[in-house]
Enzyme design. Structure first.
Site, PDB file in Angstrom:
ATOM      1  N   HIS A  16       0.847  -1.206   0.000  1.00 32.78           N
ATOM      2  CA  HIS A  16       0.000   0.000   0.000  1.00 32.78           C
ATOM      3  C   HIS A  16       0.882   1.255   0.000  1.00 32.78           C
ATOM      4  O   HIS A  16       0.622   2.205  -0.744  1.00 32.78           O
ATOM      5  CB  HIS A  16      -0.880   0.045   1.258  1.00 32.78           C
ATOM      6  CG  HIS A  16      -1.936  -1.011   1.338  1.00 32.78           C
ATOM      7  ND1 HIS A  16      -2.181  -1.745   2.482  1.00 32.78           N
ATOM      8  CD2 HIS A  16      -2.831  -1.459   0.412  1.00 32.78           C
ATOM      9  CE1 HIS A  16      -3.181  -2.580   2.271  1.00 32.78           C
ATOM     10  NE2 HIS A  16      -3.586  -2.440   1.020  1.00 32.78           N
ATOM     11  N   LYS A  40     -15.745  -7.589   5.742  1.00 33.48           N
ATOM     12  CA  LYS A  40     -14.463  -7.949   6.371  1.00 33.48           C
ATOM     13  C   LYS A  40     -14.482  -7.578   7.852  1.00 33.48           C
ATOM     14  O   LYS A  40     -14.808  -6.456   8.200  1.00 33.48           O
ATOM     15  CB  LYS A  40     -13.307  -7.199   5.688  1.00 33.48           C
ATOM     16  CG  LYS A  40     -12.973  -7.684   4.290  1.00 33.48           C
ATOM     17  CD  LYS A  40     -11.733  -6.973   3.775  1.00 33.48           C
ATOM     18  CE  LYS A  40     -11.400  -7.390   2.343  1.00 33.48           C
ATOM     19  NZ  LYS A  40     -10.320  -6.557   1.773  1.00 33.48           N
ATOM     20  N   ARG A  93      -2.703  -5.976  -8.163  1.00 34.05           N
ATOM     21  CA  ARG A  93      -1.656  -7.006  -8.059  1.00 34.05           C
ATOM     22  C   ARG A  93      -1.776  -8.045  -9.155  1.00 34.05           C
ATOM     23  O   ARG A  93      -0.788  -8.589  -9.615  1.00 34.05           O
ATOM     24  CB  ARG A  93      -1.755  -7.722  -6.699  1.00 34.05           C
ATOM     25  CG  ARG A  93      -1.282  -6.894  -5.532  1.00 34.05           C
ATOM     26  CD  ARG A  93      -1.677  -7.512  -4.225  1.00 34.05           C
ATOM     27  NE  ARG A  93      -3.136  -7.576  -4.127  1.00 34.05           N
ATOM     28  CZ  ARG A  93      -3.807  -7.817  -3.016  1.00 34.05           C
ATOM     29  NH1 ARG A  93      -3.168  -8.069  -1.895  1.00 34.05           N
ATOM     30  NH2 ARG A  93      -5.123  -7.847  -3.013  1.00 34.05           N
ATOM     31  N   SER A 130      -2.973  -7.595   3.358  1.00 28.03           N
ATOM     32  CA  SER A 130      -3.162  -7.418   4.806  1.00 28.03           C
ATOM     33  C   SER A 130      -3.593  -8.755   5.419  1.00 28.03           C
ATOM     34  O   SER A 130      -3.102  -9.155   6.487  1.00 28.03           O
ATOM     35  CB  SER A 130      -4.258  -6.379   5.080  1.00 28.03           C
ATOM     36  OG  SER A 130      -3.949  -5.162   4.465  1.00 28.03           O
TER      37      SER A 130
HETATM   38  O1  PNS Z   1      -9.181  -2.689   0.989  1.00 33.97           O
HETATM   39  P1  PNS Z   1     -10.453  -3.162   0.363  1.00 33.97           P
HETATM   40  O2  PNS Z   1     -11.263  -3.994   1.330  1.00 33.97           O
HETATM   41  O3  PNS Z   1     -10.246  -3.817  -0.956  1.00 33.97           O
HETATM   42  O4  PNS Z   1     -11.288  -1.814   0.078  1.00 33.97           O
HETATM   43  C1  PNS Z   1     -12.607  -1.877  -0.395  1.00 33.97           C
HETATM   44  C2  PNS Z   1     -13.260  -0.552  -0.107  1.00 33.97           C
HETATM   45  C3  PNS Z   1     -13.178  -0.255   1.387  1.00 33.97           C
HETATM   46  C4  PNS Z   1     -12.551   0.531  -0.881  1.00 33.97           C
HETATM   47  C5  PNS Z   1     -14.725  -0.643  -0.547  1.00 33.97           C
HETATM   48  O5  PNS Z   1     -15.353  -1.681   0.140  1.00 33.97           O
HETATM   49  C6  PNS Z   1     -15.457   0.678  -0.301  1.00 33.97           C
HETATM   50  O6  PNS Z   1     -15.315   1.604  -1.088  1.00 33.97           O
HETATM   51  N1  PNS Z   1     -16.212   0.754   0.807  1.00 33.97           N
HETATM   52  C7  PNS Z   1     -16.958   1.956   1.130  1.00 33.97           C
HETATM   53  C8  PNS Z   1     -18.452   1.692   0.906  1.00 33.97           C
HETATM   54  C9  PNS Z   1     -18.788   1.834  -0.577  1.00 33.97           C
HETATM   55  O7  PNS Z   1     -18.668   2.892  -1.172  1.00 33.97           O
HETATM   56  N2  PNS Z   1     -19.233   0.709  -1.173  1.00 33.97           N
HETATM   57  C10 PNS Z   1     -19.584   0.651  -2.574  1.00 33.97           C
HETATM   58  C11 PNS Z   1     -18.391   0.322  -3.427  1.00 33.97           C
HETATM   59  S1  PNS Z   1     -18.794   0.349  -5.140  1.00 33.97           S
END
Ligand code: PNS
Length: 164
Positions: A16, A40, A93, A130
């Site tokens: 990251h 998660k 990745r 992570s």
């Molecule tokens: O690190 P991650 O878990 O891959 O990140 C995913 C994340 C947190 C970026 C995604 O779940 C997110 O944007 N969550 C906020 C809620 C949201 O906007 N959800 C709709 C996504 S299209």
């Protein structure tokens, strides 16, 4: 342009950090945004994640000055429109990440017109996540170099607390 690097960052990894610093070289301002994936379960609280990201960036040689860290609960696109930000940057990745990221990027674009830019992960971090680092560290494996130093110590402390 001001961009956001969103993610769960539970915890932030060296992969990251590599994306944040490369984003900071290519865009004027970068906000690393701790957001939540409801699917998660977290090890660190939002405040702990933000604190670890700040400490890890500060510990970098020639730490970039155009990165800030924030947290937000809710739809990412709402944060973007509240702060007048038009784009986000994420690391890719592998094709697995692509499959995961594509619908989110398309959904975010549909919701708000926000663009998602992808930077290809540096090869040395291609397998770093992570989740995998937490599992390896939990059972005493060596994660030096894969996680920033402040995260390695915080994780050791967290697992020691959880064992009590
Ligand atoms: O690190 P991650 O878990 O891959 O990140 C995913 C994340 C947190 C970026 C995604 O779940 C997110 O944007 N969550 C906020 C809620 C949201 O906007 N959800 C709709 C996504 S299209």
């Amino acid at each position: 342009m001001h961009v956001v690097c969103p993610g769960s960052f539970d915890p932030v990894t060296s992969g990251h950090l590599d994306i944040f610093t490369r984003a900071a070289q290519n865009w004027e301002k970068v906000t690393v945004l701790v957001t939540f994936n409801p699917n998660k379960k977290g090890l660190f609280s939002a405040e702990e994640r933000v604190d670890l990201i700040r400490k890890s960036i500060a510990a970098l040689p020639n730490a970039p000055q155009n990165i800030e860290v924030d947290t937000f609960q809710g739809l990412l696109v709402n944060y973007l429109s509240e702060h007048n930000i038009k784009a986000m940057v994420k690391g890719l990745r592998s094709s697995l990440d692509y499959e995961y990221e594509l619908p989110m990027a398309q959904m975010n674009h549909r919701l708000s017109g926000a663009e998602t830019y992808f930077l290809l992960t540096s090869p040395e971090y291609g397998y770093v996540s992570s989740t995998l680092c937490k599992e390896v560290a939990k059972y005493g494996g060596d994660v030096q170099g894969l996680l920033p130093e402040p995260v390695v110590s915080a994780m050791q402390q967290k697992f020691a607390e959880n064992q009590r």
